[in-house]
Design an enzyme around this catalytic site. Sequence first.
Site: not given
Ligand code: ZN
Length: 170
Positions: A44, A49, A92-93, A134-135, A138
């Site tokens: 994701g 991000q 998380c990236l 999660h996204e 963000h």
């Molecule tokens: Zn994340």
Amino acid sequence: MLKLVYAPDPILKKECSPIPQVDDHHRELISEMYDVMYEANGVGLAAPQVGIDMRIFILDSGAREEEKKPLTMINPILISIEDDLTPYEEGCLSFPEHFAEIDRPDKLTIEYLDEKNEKQILSTDGFTSRIIQHELDHLNGILFVDHLSRLKRDVIIRKMKKFKKEQNTK
Ligand code: ZN
């Protein structure tokens, strides 16, 4: 080429802006976001991000499998979510190498625009629901570490600051 933004960073704490109308400019951005996500082996990715203040996220619950299942959500709105919480280990990236168990509900229903600017409604659970939550966080400036105790969060943020310092001196 878009670049991943690592925490801590002000763009990751921002409430992102909605998109009035999905156009080619957004579609190009989304296609680049998929490149970044697959390259980083993620499941994701939200626009902030990659440094962009827009309510867009992408996900692919099959990213690490043979069959890809890309899903793009623009201006997503949560319609309903169950109360019962389930623990699951998240990463998380924007926090490479960091993982933590987070409690979240399982089943949800969400409304969003797809890449053709058409309204869609999805009811889902399991891994896909987890990624969506999660996204969606963000887009509201909430990071997975914000669901942890202050102590655990501070430890991860301190390590991330060190990691970013090392990246900058490379
Ligand atoms: Zn994340």
